[in-house]
Design a protein around this motif. Structure first.
Motif, short mmCIF file in Angstrom:
data_model
loop_
_atom_site.label_atom_id
_atom_site.label_comp_id
_atom_site.label_asym_id
_atom_site.label_seq_id
_atom_site.Cartn_x
_atom_site.Cartn_y
_atom_site.Cartn_z
N ASP A 124 0.64 -1.17 -0.04
CA ASP A 124 -0.04 0.07 0.10
C ASP A 124 0.77 1.23 0.16
OD1 ASP A 124 -2.35 1.30 0.04
OD2 ASP A 124 -2.41 1.62 2.10
N ILE A 126 3.71 1.83 -1.39
CA ILE A 126 4.17 1.94 -2.69
C ILE A 126 2.77 2.15 -3.68
CG2 ILE A 126 6.63 1.01 -2.50
CD1 ILE A 126 5.82 -1.38 -3.76
N GLY A 127 1.72 2.33 -3.11
CA GLY A 127 0.84 2.47 -4.06
C GLY A 127 0.11 1.23 -4.93
N PHE A 128 0.61 0.03 -4.18
CA PHE A 128 -0.01 -1.00 -5.01
C PHE A 128 -0.96 -1.72 -4.47
CE2 PHE A 128 2.56 -4.31 -7.88
CZ PHE A 128 1.13 -4.75 -8.28
N GLU A 129 -2.27 -1.07 -4.69
CA GLU A 129 -3.31 -1.30 -3.73
C GLU A 129 -3.82 -2.74 -4.10
OE1 GLU A 129 -7.69 0.46 -3.13
OE2 GLU A 129 -6.67 1.53 -4.42
N SER A 130 -3.90 -3.29 -5.38
CA SER A 130 -4.60 -4.55 -5.33
C SER A 130 -3.61 -5.73 -4.79
CB SER A 130 -4.66 -4.82 -6.96
OG SER A 130 -3.51 -4.85 -7.52
N PHE A 132 -1.87 -5.00 -1.95
CA PHE A 132 -2.30 -4.98 -0.58
C PHE A 132 -3.66 -5.78 -0.31
CE2 PHE A 132 -5.08 -2.06 2.09
CZ PHE A 132 -4.79 -2.44 3.20
N ASP A 197 9.07 -8.21 -10.13
CA ASP A 197 8.22 -7.17 -10.76
C ASP A 197 9.12 -5.96 -10.74
OD1 ASP A 197 5.12 -6.31 -11.53
OD2 ASP A 197 6.40 -4.39 -10.57
N SER A 199 8.44 -2.54 -11.63
CA SER A 199 7.84 -1.49 -10.80
C SER A 199 8.17 -1.74 -9.57
CB SER A 199 6.52 -1.18 -11.38
OG SER A 199 5.98 -2.33 -11.30
N VAL A 200 7.86 -2.91 -8.76
CA VAL A 200 8.47 -3.06 -7.42
C VAL A 200 9.71 -2.65 -7.06
CG1 VAL A 200 8.40 -4.32 -5.37
CG2 VAL A 200 6.36 -4.34 -6.99
N ASP A 202 12.01 -0.99 -8.75
CA ASP A 202 12.28 0.32 -9.17
C ASP A 202 12.06 1.24 -7.74
OD1 ASP A 202 12.68 2.67 -11.05
OD2 ASP A 202 10.78 3.18 -10.22
N ARG A 203 11.06 0.85 -7.03
CA ARG A 203 10.64 1.58 -5.75
C ARG A 203 11.43 1.24 -4.77
NH1 ARG A 203 6.09 4.52 -5.32
NH2 ARG A 203 7.28 5.46 -3.77
#
Lengths: 366, 592, 143, 289
Positions: A124, A126-130, A132, A197, A199-200, A202-203
């Motif tokens: 959540d 890192i803005g990955f709601e689904s 979460f 992943d 993008s994950v 990357d964060r």
């Protein structure tokens, strides 16, 4: 910290908290921001301080079990267990073998609950709601096992001085086994997201780096230390039944957010394995050994909580009240590290970095 | 605990810490133990293979040396020590000045919402159940605590903030507070009413030192010197207004004077307390009847409070009611109380009604020499509005009660014959939620009596010149809780509004009206006492400490002695009893 | 019923503040938003911004420092608003009621409309409490 | 005499916010389903906005209401320009004006979160505006006109000619709808390190206005996407909705990226796609520069 006092010309100060959606708990971190980079952090805690240590000295020592359990709602069983272990040592109480195994099962269950909760919250942050949502969906498996064990989703309240106050029957054991199978399957499905992943990564990769040397100096504990390559795990002290179980601490060397993430993810699988092993090895027998002595002397108990080393220093004086009950929780030990790793990263990295040490403020402030 | 080294010197200590750091030990935390003037600090380190503890003992005022120069991470633990033990840790790299965990601001800095005094939500835990139950919201928990602490004058003044007649209320109040007490369930409520009486009775001088506000130059007329009127006059007087009470009898007290028998409320108590209040607030009492409100305004009054009470007894509406020997309860009571006469009631008395008035009349009749006194009530005992204490006292004095009986007609003669009909309770309820009585056919019976006393309720006898709007039952109609009437500048309260009620309810209305009148006259209303959180005392950890205290019971006159005269029946508390009783308070207002 | 009132009942945006709880209730509040309980089907959104919130959900007993934060959040939240105190601590102080740095339930600081019992309160109870809060919101509207 | 088309456009203009709200509701429902949840009712966005309208607002600066109205007004204007056949460039500029309003609102507030949100919103603009202009340019290269009417009456569908520009529109939609991975400046839920970002200081009716403006902008970008299969509106909108679905899918498949990454990705991807597309056109002889 020396770094926090750097003079910089134009700075923005962001108060992060006490009410902030990324953190379910109130802590205030005052960030000094210069050109979108964090140059200084001052932690401001005390929003949850209740004075449990003090209260422990005023209570009957037996009542403290439920009070200690509420030091933290997430790893509640471990707090009760650490306290019980300390009192057992001070009163020379021998815990039955079956109780030792049960304690391991339930503390690993707490760890599972906590790590899954954290993986969700981290996703959540890192803005990955689904992600979460899906992890929290799977976490319900653990909670339903909790509920089947003691009737409560969060506070197990099964630990008591001298053992445990609840035994598992065959039915419950098979429920546990099937629950663990299901959970493992579900998490295995989700695990590649954390490993691969882009993008994950990357964060997380290269963010909030805590080198091994620094981690040791700052006294980091738990996954935060293990993510920096320190093989520190209090379970290896062999308390309860851990001496009979076969496991190695999960260690990653990179020291960044991603390493801490993977440590926790792999510990989920480790916990599942440990629970299964315990259920296999668990001997028959009583689960409780009562003893009416009052605690006398002083002892230190260190156990591995989901967030790291939990430290209980209990002193008794032969009466029903304790002389001192000092609780040092892992998050408190990790705060110097947290303050250290935040400096130099972007504002958008604040949330994942703060989350990466898994701050549990309720523990921290007691 | 394993390995322990005791070091007392600060310099040597730091050296040891540095040594540990070179061994790559990890700092865990500090445990501090308070040993009075010294403190003992145990520093815990983990070398990877073992736990190393360093013990440091220093005098409190000296404080601890900081080890942040060696272990920067120690700043968290050291700040915590500084917070928890109020000792100085010198040389901290990040000093949070003892404010890491605790806030230095006192609890009072958090403003408590205004809902607290007004009694809107959340009343739940802040007022205490006793206070919530009290119509006038007297701060019961506070005065009970003050009595427990021996502060009698403080307790008396606490009550005065909301109700000006502690001594009177301590005798006649129906004590809703006691019914609200959480120990009422166990039939051992804290006797708040008697504590109130104790506070008043132990004072040498009822008159209190009260600061009157600066004179405002406004004049207020209060019509009627009963509880409601006097309360309004008292608070208005304190607020600096010039108050005149118009009392046709010339003696203030109203219903308290006229209708409460002297064996419940002795004359001297009543007079002393009213006189004290009148003096404190500088009230002028004028003995004259007011004919018209317009006249008052013309005489220069800025506002009027109408509290004329309800004196007109309700009629039974049955045949033969006007026969000689049938009296109204108010006639009998005021005969004795106001005019000091002893009316002849004969040997057998029948009282019709179920309120406090009926019970009082019955008890008075016993004292007047009646041998058989029976109270007839048309509903059952559960519905009887009279307070249980009174009924029990009456029964002890030999008063009979006959429920579910309603008079049908009275046949004149000597003795009078009264025909009653038995009643039963129907399932449907009236607007007050009481079950309706319906006649049981063919169940008539006749009794004989020398005197019949009617006590079924009162109505207002509103002078024609008042020109106030009234409701369908003849009571003064009001527009809001403060009692504003249809006429500008006129408020009403007490028994004249809605229904006859208790002294404490009259006081509540008088106070509310006083506040409204003050606002109308440009003031800001009666100031609400500021809540001082420090006055809240935590209850003991151990419930048995409170539950173990025996409740105190006051001494009462023996029933056989009682009916010989009009001496006060109930006794008050002695000093020890009162403190003990007050210490039984569970302190619900502190925390639930 | 007014259109706005009806919309209000279907769109409770919550602001969650932990006043000093042990975390149990907080994670249960989050759990109430996740798939098993999914409070969003009732329009519940954890908004995190006091200026846009309708329901303030508070957990834990009040201590001097958190009370100040809570008070300011309460004042920042525009009307109409309701407060739901979740858990035994938020109602009375719970097990912590006699701790030195705790002065009781959150109703010592702000007016509370709904108390959700439990230690920790279950997600079903929390959702129930939110619905009760909505009913109160309607009453405040005079609807 | 008012022509049929004008009437149609007027009706569409009025319907735009409602369509936008509905789309948002569908979006939330689909998102919830993708997260194994039930999700709110489809009409939820309307409840939210109505409720916000009825709340007492906390106005932190005098500019706030004016700029909130400005945001809504300019968004409306841009849709109107599109419906009444204005030119693509002016549509893009009007939409940018609306954006300027919201950035000004958030930057004028004292809250650091709002300020940071405003800054990030500027970076969003920086990412979307060049892409929109490039899309418009590439359409111009094919149709030789910026006027929507002329584009609409172009002889063949644009999508086979301009697949790159279509994807770029998708990226713009992603940023515009504040969806992961580019939900840097604000988020619909409180899952954001800067809380509500640009929305932090808005409350009550100003928030409602901005919310409606946001719906309209979504409709605007979708309408531009639908142009790619003009003049058949149905197929065009089918395409646009497919794009929306892809955006929702992306939202649930990515975490949030930082704004630096957003600017880099959108520029690199956008320029590359458009350039490749135009190059392809030139090579295949579909257009001449």
């Amino acid at each position: 910290m020396n770094e926090t006092e750097q003079p910089v010309e134009v700075n923005t100060v962001i108060p992060f908290g006490p009410q902030h959606p990324v953190l379910p708990e109130p802590i205030q971190l005052r960030f000094t921001i210069h050109q979108d980079k964090v140059v200084g952090v001052v932690p401001n805690i005390g929003y949850i301080h209740r004075g449990i240590e003090k209260a422990c000295e005023l209570n009957d020592y037996k009542k403290n079990v439920s009070l200690c359990e509420r030091v933290c709602g997430i790893c509640n069983f471990m707090h009760a267990m650490a306290y019980c272990e300390a009192v057992e040592e001070l009163t020379d109480t021998e815990v039955p073998d079956r109780a030792k195994y049960l304690r391991v099962v339930w503390s690993e269950l707490s760890r599972l609950q906590s790590h899954l909760l954290w993986l969700g919250l981290f996703a959540d942050s890192i803005g990955f709601e689904s992600l979460f949502m899906h992890i929290w969906r799977d976490r319900e498996i653990v909670l339903s096992l909790n509920e089947k064990t003691s009737g409560h989703r969060i506070h197990l309240s099964t630990c008591a001085i001298g053992g445990v106050n609840k035994d598992m029957d065959k039915g419950l054991i098979s429920e546990y086994k099937s629950g663990m199978e299901l959970l493992e399957r579900r998490i295995r499905e989700l695990a590649p997201v954390f490993y691969k992943d882009r993008s994950v990564k990357d964060r997380t990769v290269g963010k909030g780096v805590l080198p091994k040397k620094r981690a040791m100096l700052l006294g980091a504990v738990g996954p935060t230390a293990r993510g920096s390559g320190i093989p520190q795990d209090m379970r290896r002290l062999g308390y309860e039944a851990y001496s009979n179980l076969d496991f190695e601490p999960v260690v990653h060397d990179e020291g960044d957010v991603h390493a801490r993430l993977l440590v926790r993810l792999e510990e989920v699988f480790q916990s599942i394995r440990l629970i299964k092993e315990c259920l296999e090895k668990m001997p028959e027998g009583p689960v409780m050994n009562k003893n009416r002595r009052f605690p006398n002397g002083a002892t230190v108990v260190r156990i591995e909580q989901p967030r790291g080393e939990l430290f209980y220093n209990v002193m008794g004086n032969g009466t029903k009240r304790l002389r001192r009950c000092r609780i040092r929780t892992p998050t408190l030990a990790n705060i110097p590290a947290l303050v250290d790793i935040l400096v130099g990263y972007d504002v958008s990295d604040i949330a994942p970095i703060v989350m990466s040490v898994d701050p549990c403020i309720s523990c921290t402030e007691r | 605990m394993t390995a322990q080294r005791i070091v007392s010197d600060g310099g040597v200590f730091l050296e040891k810490v540095r040594e540990l750091r070179e061994r790559d030990a990890r700092f865990i935390t500090i445990t501090v133990i308070d040993c009075g003037d010294r403190i003992e600090a145990v520093y815990h380190f983990d070398t990877g293979s073992e736990l190393v503890n360093l013990r440091l003992e220093v005098p409190k005022e000296e404080g601890l040396p900081s080890i942040t120069s060696v272990y920067s991470a120690a700043f968290v633990a050291e700040n915590e020590v500084q917070d928890q033990y109020k000792i100085k840790v010198s040389g901290l790299s990040l000093d949070l000045k003892g404010r890491m965990l605790k806030s230095d601001a006192p609890v009072l800095a958090v403003s408590i919402p205004s809902a607290l005094e007004g009694g809107t939500q959340p009343t739940g835990r802040k007022l205490g159940r006793c206070r919530e139950s009290c119509p006038a919201m007297v701060n019961v928990p506070k005065y009970v605590r003050q009595i427990a602490a021996g502060d009698i004058e403080g307790a008396y003044n606490t009550i005065l903030e909301r109700a000006p007649f502690p001594a009177i209320l301590g005798r006649v109040c129906f004590a809703a507070c006691e019914r609200g007490c959480r120990q009422y369930r166990d039939e051992r409520p804290v006797r708040c009413r008697l504590l109130k009486r104790y506070a008043a009775d132990s004072l040498v001088q009822l008159k209190q030192r009260r600061e009157r506000a600066k004179p405002t130059g406004k004049r207020v007329a209060v019509v009627g010197g009963g509880p409601a009127g006097l309360t309004a006059a008292y608070y208005l007087g304190l607020l600096g207004h010039e108050v005149t009470v118009f009392e046709k009898r010339g003696v203030c007290g109203g219903a308290m004077l006229a209708y409460i028998p002297r064996f419940r409320l002795p004359q001297n108590v009543l007079d002393a307390e009213i006189a004290a209040r009148i003096e404190e607030a500088g009230i002028r009492v004028e003995a004259r009847e007011v004919e018209s409100l317009e006249n008052l305004f013309r005489q220069g009054f800025d506002a009027v409070f109408v509290a004329i009470g309800a004196q007109k007894g309700l009629k039974l509406m049955i045949e033969g009611e006007d026969s000689p020997g049938v009296y109204d309860v108010m006639e009998i009571l005021s005969e004795i109380n106001v005019y000091g006469r002893r009316p002849e009631v004969g040997k057998i008395v029948a009282v019709i009604g179920g309120g406090d008035g009926a019970v009082d009349a019955a008890r008075v009749c016993r004292r007047l020499g009646a041998e058989s006194v029976t109270v007839f009530y048309r509903r059952s005992r559960e519905e009887m509005p009279a307070s249980l204490d009174q009924v029990e006292a009456a029964m002890a004095e030999g008063v009979d009660f006959m429920c579910l009986a309603s008079p049908v007609r009275i046949i004149p003669g000597k003795p009078l014959k009264v025909v009653f009909q038995k009643m039963q309770l129907a399932q449907e309820k009236d607007e007050k939620g009481r079950r309706k009585p319906v006649p049981l056919p063919g169940s008539e019976f006749t009794i004989e009596a020398d005197t019949v006393i009617r006590a079924i309720g009162q109505r207002v006898d509103l002078p024609k010149g008042f020109n106030l709007e009234v409701d369908e039952r003849g009571f003064v109609a009001t527009k809001d809780k403060a009692g504003a009437t249809s006429m500008k500048g006129v408020w009403a309260g007490g028994d004249a509004v809605v229904r006859p009620k208790s002294v404490i309810e009259g006081i509540k209305e008088g106070r509310a009206a006083a506040s409204a009148i003050d606002k109308y006259l440009g003031g800001s209303g009666i100031p609400e006492p500021v809540v001082d959180e420090s006055e809240l005392v935590p209850r003991p950890h151990d419930a048995s400490e409170i539950l173990g205290i025996e409740p105190a019971t006051p001494k009462c006159l023996e029933p056989t002695v009682r009916i010989k005269g009009f001496d006060e029946v109930e006794g008050g508390f002695e000093r020890d009893d009162a403190t003990r009783e007050a210490s039984r308070c569970w302190r619900c207002d502190w925390n639930e | 019923m007014r259109l706005v009132t009806r919309a209000r009942l279907k769109s409770p945006w919550i602001l969650h503040f932990d006043c000093g709880s042990c975390n149990g209730c907080d994670i249960e509040i989050l759990a109430a938003l996740t798939p098993k309980f999914d409070a969003e089907r009732l329009g519940v959104v954890n908004i995190g911004d006091p200026k846009q919130a309708d329901v303030i959900v508070v957990t834990g007993p009040a201590n001097p420092r958190s009370a100040r934060a809570l008070r300011s959040l309460y004042e920042q939240t525009p009307d109409p608003k309701v407060v739901v105190a979740v858990g035994a601590c938020a109602a009375t102080g719970g097990v912590f009621r006699n701790c030195e740095n705790v002065f009781g339930g959150v109703d010592k600081v702000i007016p509370v409309d709904v108390y959700v019992p439990g230690c920790a309160a279950r997600p079903e109870q929390i959702i129930d409490g939110l619905l009760l809060a909505l009913r109160k919101l309607k009453e405040k509207d005079g609807g | 005499m008012v022509s049929m088309e004008t009437v149609f456009s007027a009706v569409a203009l009025v319907a735009a916010p409602f369509a936008g709200g509905l789309l948002m509701g569908v979006d939330r429902k689909i998102t919830a389903r993708m997260q194994s949840r039930m999700g709110p009712p489809v009409l939820q966005p309307f409840y939210d906005v109505l409720k916000l309208w009825g709340k007492s607002p906390v106005i932190t600066s005098r500019l706030q209401p004016i700029l909130a109205f400005g945001y809504l007004g300019f968004s409306f204007l841009s849709v109107a320009l599109l419906l009444f056949g204005g030119d693509l460039l002016s549509i893009v500029f009007t939409a940018a004006l609306a954006e300027v309003c919201i950035v000004t609102v958030s930057m004028s507030a004292k809250s650091p979160y709002s300020y940071l949100g405003g800054r990030r919103e500027l970076f969003c603009m920086l990412s979307t505006e060049p892409l929109m202009i490039l899309s418009a340019l590439s359409i111009y290269i094919v149709t030789r006109s910026f006027i929507v009417e002329n584009v609409l009456t172009f002889e063949e569908p644009l999508l086979p000619l301009l697949p790159g520009a279509f994807i770029v529109t998708g990226i713009v939609l992603l940023i515009e709808m504040r969806k992961s991975p580019f939900d840097v400046s604000a988020s619909s839920h409180a899952h954001q390190e800067i809380v509500r970002g640009v929305y932090t200081e808005l409350s009550g009716y100003t928030m409602a206005l901005v919310e409606v403006g946001h719906w309209i902008r979504t409709v605007l970008v979708l309408s531009i996407a639908s142009i790619f299969w003009a003049p058949n509106i149905l197929v065009g909108w089918g395409l646009a909705l497919a794009l929306l679905f892809m955006v929702i899918l992306a939202d649930n498949a990515f975490p949030r990226l930082s704004w630096q990454r957003m600017v880099k990705t959108s520029w690199a991807l956008g320029f590359a796609l458009i350039a490749a597309n135009v190059l392809l056109l030139v090579v295949t002889g579909g257009a001449t520069i």
